[in-house]
Design an enzyme around this catalytic site. Structure first.
Site, mmCIF file in Angstrom:
data_model
loop_
_atom_site.group_PDB
_atom_site.id
_atom_site.type_symbol
_atom_site.label_atom_id
_atom_site.label_comp_id
_atom_site.label_asym_id
_atom_site.label_seq_id
_atom_site.Cartn_x
_atom_site.Cartn_y
_atom_site.Cartn_z
ATOM 1 N N ASP A 170 -15.268 -57.011 21.679
ATOM 2 C CA ASP A 170 -16.148 -58.112 21.283
ATOM 3 C C ASP A 170 -17.001 -57.701 20.076
ATOM 4 O O ASP A 170 -16.667 -56.760 19.346
ATOM 5 C CB ASP A 170 -16.986 -58.536 22.494
ATOM 6 C CG ASP A 170 -17.367 -60.002 22.467
ATOM 7 O OD1 ASP A 170 -17.760 -60.503 21.399
ATOM 8 O OD2 ASP A 170 -17.292 -60.666 23.521
ATOM 9 N N ASP B 20 -13.691 -66.855 17.720
ATOM 10 C CA ASP B 20 -14.777 -67.397 18.532
ATOM 11 C C ASP B 20 -15.673 -68.302 17.691
ATOM 12 O O ASP B 20 -15.711 -68.194 16.461
ATOM 13 C CB ASP B 20 -15.594 -66.244 19.122
ATOM 14 C CG ASP B 20 -16.373 -66.651 20.363
ATOM 15 O OD1 ASP B 20 -16.111 -67.733 20.904
ATOM 16 O OD2 ASP B 20 -17.240 -65.859 20.793
ATOM 17 N N GLU C 95 -15.887 -74.142 16.807
ATOM 18 C CA GLU C 95 -16.050 -75.597 16.878
ATOM 19 C C GLU C 95 -16.291 -76.242 15.497
ATOM 20 O O GLU C 95 -15.800 -77.366 15.316
ATOM 21 C CB GLU C 95 -17.206 -75.953 17.830
ATOM 22 C CG GLU C 95 -16.968 -75.559 19.266
ATOM 23 C CD GLU C 95 -17.138 -74.051 19.504
ATOM 24 O OE1 GLU C 95 -16.460 -73.516 20.385
ATOM 25 O OE2 GLU C 95 -17.932 -73.420 18.766
ATOM 26 N N GLU D 119 -19.651 -73.672 16.090
ATOM 27 C CA GLU D 119 -20.740 -73.822 17.048
ATOM 28 C C GLU D 119 -21.962 -74.463 16.408
ATOM 29 O O GLU D 119 -22.657 -75.260 17.029
ATOM 30 C CB GLU D 119 -21.102 -72.461 17.650
ATOM 31 C CG GLU D 119 -22.135 -72.572 18.746
ATOM 32 C CD GLU D 119 -22.281 -71.319 19.557
ATOM 33 O OE1 GLU D 119 -23.304 -70.632 19.401
ATOM 34 O OE2 GLU D 119 -21.377 -71.019 20.355
ATOM 35 N N ARG E 206 -11.165 -71.109 21.111
ATOM 36 C CA ARG E 206 -11.694 -72.042 22.102
ATOM 37 C C ARG E 206 -11.851 -73.469 21.573
ATOM 38 O O ARG E 206 -12.351 -74.331 22.284
ATOM 39 C CB ARG E 206 -13.033 -71.534 22.653
ATOM 40 C CG ARG E 206 -14.198 -71.586 21.700
ATOM 41 C CD ARG E 206 -15.459 -70.986 22.329
ATOM 42 N NE ARG E 206 -16.642 -71.299 21.550
ATOM 43 C CZ ARG E 206 -17.858 -70.817 21.811
ATOM 44 N NH1 ARG E 206 -18.034 -69.988 22.819
ATOM 45 N NH2 ARG E 206 -18.899 -71.166 21.062
ATOM 46 N N ASP F 4 -17.708 -70.623 27.758
ATOM 47 C CA ASP F 4 -18.707 -69.798 28.449
ATOM 48 C C ASP F 4 -19.084 -70.404 29.793
ATOM 49 O O ASP F 4 -20.209 -70.875 30.021
ATOM 50 C CB ASP F 4 -19.941 -69.639 27.570
ATOM 51 C CG ASP F 4 -19.645 -68.877 26.291
ATOM 52 O OD1 ASP F 4 -18.641 -68.139 26.264
ATOM 53 O OD2 ASP F 4 -20.415 -69.017 25.324
ATOM 54 N N HIS G 123 -13.267 -61.644 31.827
ATOM 55 C CA HIS G 123 -14.270 -61.572 30.759
ATOM 56 C C HIS G 123 -15.610 -61.993 31.334
ATOM 57 O O HIS G 123 -15.683 -62.921 32.146
ATOM 58 C CB HIS G 123 -13.893 -62.493 29.596
ATOM 59 C CG HIS G 123 -14.812 -62.382 28.416
ATOM 60 N ND1 HIS G 123 -14.960 -61.218 27.695
ATOM 61 C CD2 HIS G 123 -15.636 -63.278 27.828
ATOM 62 C CE1 HIS G 123 -15.820 -61.402 26.706
ATOM 63 N NE2 HIS G 123 -16.254 -62.656 26.771
#
Length: 802
Positions: free
Chosen positions: A288, A401, A404, A406, A452, A469, A528
């Protein structure tokens, strides 16, 4: 509250006003590859994309489409079509669909076999702030779609925002999540896709119970209609349009360790060593954020190893790879102001901009940042060079990651539009960039691309999504079946979850083991969590670790079956996890998520309640069902209650199923099908049965295209003379394929027998299992009713039990 009221009033006023603006038919032109209809306010273009699929573009007042199609994997197809004109309508006929255009009042509808399955209501509409389409809803129609939500499978009656957005710590309800999609699948056996990646809404009978609508702030005013006679056909047709998952590398179906996160090279190496010491199979480990820096904040965008903590990353990855464990690195599209790559990103103009053309800077959790303009070719080249460098250095897979994105300020400008106009296709383009980069620079590699967030059709770029998440709680475990089933029907067949749960500090061995047992029958097996609670079984107590190990070992035993499911998804579009209404076409099962199908043959009923010692679930009618653990037979069409201690997940096998299984191995690097156990679940109700097993080298990207694979075909026939099982190898094979396979055929509920023959030669039925193990032939276990027959497969083997 005032804002919500104003939005609803605006929405209602739009359609109150537009009701008076009835569209008028003017003329039409028929072309070999499309049909154009001129109306008083624009032009409708209807284009075939297959025998069962059309695209509809509404070009208002001569405007061109501002964006390419993101949903479609290909352009229009040459399809035989014709137009018949009647006094008040046109009939545009394709081989498997008719488009009916009523002239006055103007209306477009879609039919199969003279039965209308979908009809526009107003069709295209345009208002000051949004544009879109309105359709009629039929009374009994149920709707699955809108992407990733926790609302129940049937989304009718909801108004769903179309804006990919993080949903941290969600449990049993989530209106908006990471991966929204402007599409739906109807119980009328059609899929409807609004081909628009902008911020918007889809209203599935919330404002008007008889109307569904799609709307967006801008973008293409286009939609696709895909029809099918049943759900498997619909999945085939839908993925023929939007694209299918490329065949994944076999190792990606193995066990992947992950946490947030490993701080040092020593932690990574120690963790892998513990898996090996505890004989828990492992194929990958995710590193990560800390590979880029020592702290959670301030280092995102460095996109390089933090050498004080990872002094020899290339050597580490080479050693892990030698052990059969791939290294997976996380990346994000945010470049923090002041990180190693900031100056290069600004100088090369790879970031989204403000209105003056300067790099747009904004604050979010990790620091002050810019955002890579993933739509700009120059930015893609810049970003891909980083991926290429690390892949050449030994990275085996990539995790994208926060895609979107985010945080995506509306004022940020991309090369092709504003943030709001392209927000929902950002992750889609990011996955495409990585997929295309591998195709160019690593053409024989099947990449792992964990992300995601995406759009309709992102599966064609090999995207492997997860459900974000999720809360580390029973409430977080509860909706995972719904999420994976609904997303599978929308093309995202590899949707899975952070096994064990991600967000929170709950340490509950029962929850952990129930989640990991469910993961055995999931597309991806990856633990995870935040690091306060161990994600990996090797850091739990001995009893918990031992039970988890058994589940993971079962996952590896099932690799021949699971890899075949991946092959079937790639060739037919069928999801790996399937709702029960695929098995029993019953609309009352649309919302049912207490159990699901894993491929054609397994029915899985996860335990999702703390303290439960049994599970009650429904068995679809039309089949007998056999308990995977004890061979007990149950009749379909009713509910059953099965005891389930912490060591056992309720699993049923459909009578007549063939289940190929392999020995347990530490990593898929050791995998081979030279030794197999082929289970056949016999039952008097099944007279004929078929199955198959796909096998290739597990990594060559073009194995399917070049035919470099084996496909084992299984067939069983039962009559008054007894049972016959045939196993045949087809395909031209692949490098290092077994020249012959030693197969133990295990017949559950074997019929009474007087003799067993293999390829016409009688074989001895040994009286003890030990003699059978030593001398071969056959063995019948009278206490279990199981018959074991050892055979060697070169081309074809026929077993007759008489």
């Amino acid at each position: 509250m005032l804002r919500k009221i104003s939005i609803v009033l605006l929405f209602c006023s739009i359609f109150a006003d537009s009701a008076f603006a009835q569209r008028m038919f003017k003329s039409y032109q028929y072309f070999p590859d499309h049909l154009e209809i001129k109306t008083n306010d624009g032009k409708m273009v209807i284009t075939p994309y297959g025998h069962h699929t059309v695209k509809v573009d509404f070009l208002e007042k001569g405007k061109a489409l501002p964006f390419p199609s993101y949903a479609a994997a290909h352009g229009a197809e040459k399809v035989e079509s014709k137009v018949k004109e009647e006094p008040n309508r046109l009939i545009y006929s394709l081989p498997d669909m008719e488009v009916l255009i009523q002239k006055s009042p103007f209306q477009v509808s879609y039919a199969n076999g003279n039965k209308v399955f979908l009809a526009e209501e107003q069709g295209f509409f345009d208002a000051d702030s949004v544009s879109g389409f309105r359709f009629k809803l039929q009374p009994q129609e149920q709707l699955i779609g809108g992407g990733e939500r926790v609302l129940g499978m049937n989304r009718r009656g909801h108004r769903l925002e179309l804006y990919n957005k993080a949903s941290y710590g969600y449990e049993k309800h989530a209106d908006l999540m990471y991966y929204s999609m402007p599409m739906l699948v109807s119980t009328n056996k059609y899929a409807l896709i609004f081909d628009n990646g902008a911020k918007g809404f889809m209203d599935l009978g919330a404002t008007d119970k008889e109307v569904m609508s799609f709307e967006a702030v801008s973008g293409n005013m286009s939609y696709f209609v895909v029809s099918g006679h049943d759900y498997p056909t619909l999945m085939n047709n839908f993925t023929a349009l939007t694209g299918r998952n490329p065949l994944p590398a076999r190792w990606t179906l193995g066990n992947i360790a992950s946490r947030m996160g490993y701080h040092t090279q020593e932690e990574v190496e120690t963790t892998v060593a513990k898996y090996q010491q505890d004989s828990i199979p492992l194929d990958g480990i995710v590193i990560d954020l800390y590979w880029q820096g020592p702290d959670l904040k301030g280092h995102m965008g460095n996109l390089d190893w933090y050498k004080p903590n990872f002094p020899q990353p290339e050597k580490m990855m080479a050693n892990l790879n030698e052990q059969g464990v791939k290294t997976i690195l996380i990346t994000e599209p945010f470049i923090l102001n002041g990180c190693k790559t900031w100056d290069s990103a600004v100088e090369n103009k790879v970031l989204g901009t403000d209105s003056l053309g300067s790099a747009f800077k904004f604050d979010f959790f990790f620091g002050n940042t810019g955002l890579i303009d993933i739509f700009k070719p120059k930015a893609q080249d810049w970003f891909w060079k980083i991926y290429k460098h690390h892949t050449e250095s030994g990275v085996g897979g990539w995790w994208g990651d926060l895609g979107e994105p985010e945080v995506h300020p509306s004022a940020l400008q991309h090369v092709n539009g504003s943030a709001d106009e392209v927000h929902n296709v950002y992750g889609h383009e990011w996955a495409k960039m990585i997929y295309d980069g591998f195709a160019k620079d690593f053409p024989n590699t099947r990449p792992l691309i964990l992300m995601r967030s995406g759009f309709v059709g992102s599966q064609r770029y090999g995207m492997v999504p997860w459900s974000g998440d999720v809360s580390r709680s029973w409430g977080g475990l509860y909706p995972q079946v719904e999420i994976s089933l609904s997303m599978g029907l929308q093309g995202a067949a590899y949707m899975s979850s952070d096994l064990g749960g991600f967000a929170g500090t709950t340490k509950d061995a029962e929850l952990y083991l129930r989640w990991l047992s469910y993961g055995v029958f999931n597309p991806i097996y990856r633990t995870h969590a935040q690091e306060e609670v161990p994600a990996e079984p090797v850091y739990w107590d001995k009893e918990t670790m031992s039970i988890a190990r058994d589940f993971i070992r079962l996952r590896y035993e099932m690799m021949p079956y699971n890899y075949t499911l991946a092959y079937e998804n790639t060739t037919t579009g069928m999801p790996l996890m399937r709702p029960l209404f695929f098995e029993e076409d019953n609309d009352q099962l649309i919302d049912y998520t207490d159990a699901y199908m894993w491929g054609d043959d397994f029915l899985v009923a996860p335990v999702k309640e703390k303290g439960a010692t049994s599970k009650t679930f429904y068995l679809p009618k039309g089949h007998q069902w056999i308990d995977f653990h004890n061979d007990k037979v149950y009749e379909g069409g009713k509910e059953v209650t099965i005891k389930s201690d912490i060591k056992h997940l309720p699993v049923m096998v459909k009578a007549g199923a063939f289940i190929p299984m392999a020995p347990v191995y530490q990593t898929t690097k050791e995998y081979s099908t030279k030794d197999l156990t082929l289970h056949y679940y016999a039952d008097a109700s099944v007279k004929e049965a078929k199955g198959q097993m796909y096998d290739d080298d597990g990594h060559s990207k073009d194995a399917l295209e070049k035919g470099n694979f084996d496909l084992l075909k299984f067939e069983a026939n039962t009559n008054e003379k007894g049972l016959t099982i045939a196993v045949e190898k087809t395909g031209k094979g692949f490098e290092n394929a077994p020249s012959e396979r030693a197969i133990t055929v295990l017949v559950h509920h074997a019929p009474n027998h007087k003799k067993v023959m293999v390829n016409g030669q009688k074989v001895k039925v040994q009286k003890s299992e030990q003699k059978w193990q030593d001398k071969g032939g056959a063995f019948f276990n009278e206490s279990t009713g199981q018959l074991f027959v050892k055979v060697v497969l070169k081309d074809k083997v026929v077993i007759a039990v008489k």
